[in-house]
Design a protein around this motif. Sequence first.
Motif, PDB file in Angstrom:
ATOM      1  N   UNK A 290     -18.937 -40.443   6.423  1.00  0.00           N
ATOM      2  CA  UNK A 290     -17.238 -40.438   5.894  1.00  0.00           C
ATOM      3  C   UNK A 290     -16.758 -41.683   6.640  1.00  0.00           C
TER       4      UNK A 290
ATOM      5  N   UNK B 248     -11.653 -40.251   6.092  1.00  0.00           N
ATOM      6  CA  UNK B 248     -11.634 -38.517   4.785  1.00  0.00           C
ATOM      7  C   UNK B 248     -13.271 -39.012   4.092  1.00  0.00           C
ATOM      8  N   UNK B 249     -13.405 -39.657   2.827  1.00  0.00           N
ATOM      9  CA  UNK B 249     -14.077 -39.983   1.344  1.00  0.00           C
ATOM     10  C   UNK B 249     -15.026 -39.896   1.971  1.00  0.00           C
ATOM     11  N   UNK B 250     -15.826 -38.911   1.947  1.00  0.00           N
ATOM     12  CA  UNK B 250     -17.825 -39.227   2.298  1.00  0.00           C
ATOM     13  C   UNK B 250     -18.305 -40.352   0.723  1.00  0.00           C
TER      14      UNK B 250
END
Lengths: 115, 113
Positions: A92, A101-103
Amino acid sequence: SQQGEEDPQALSIQEGENATMNCSYKTSINNLQWYRQNSGRGLVHLILIRSNEREKHSGRLRVTLDTSKKSSSLLITASRAADTASYFCATEGALGGAGSYQLTFGKGTKLSVIP
Amino acid sequence: GAGVSQSPSNKVTEKGKDVELRCDPISGHTALYWYRQSLGQGLEFLIYFQGNSAPDKSGLPSDRFSAERTGGSVSTLTIQRTQQEDSAVYLCASSLLAGDEQYFGPGTRLTVT
């Protein structure tokens, strides 16, 4: 685009042995998460390690994180046939930066545990 | 408690048709994410919702893709005028707060013929 790269791509071990998988990444991170996937569906969350942590344990799992080398490792001790699966690391992005917040996932390590 | 659920589990559609995929996050989770997994591209981020903030759409591959989240809970991913390259497993995840562990649903396998 892939950020994490797992190594090895495939691993075959005997039941009872330990399995070690490595993950390298390229940019600053907030955290790194490891997942297991069976049969191409359903990602199961294993462990999250934050950028200010160096090691975490959960049952037979041990995860390390070296932010200076941008790498992590997942150790499964006393492996079982049921551990056979693909294992992914996912990073992240650092807070406030691109990818927050995005993987971002690696391509995974396929682990086979032979009974 | 119940995990993330997705429906349908499988969807076969003809090229050019529109499809809607649904995600029910874990109750109380404020953040919701869509990803897709395909043989060629691996696991890719699509879109992320956090509370009432504007969604992060940076991963959507084209303007044929859109998503909404109603009432801070259920989310729908819509793909218009589907193409064969849209065939993939579409995965939804939720987390209690942004930056926490993301828990994934079982996915929807989309096949465009």
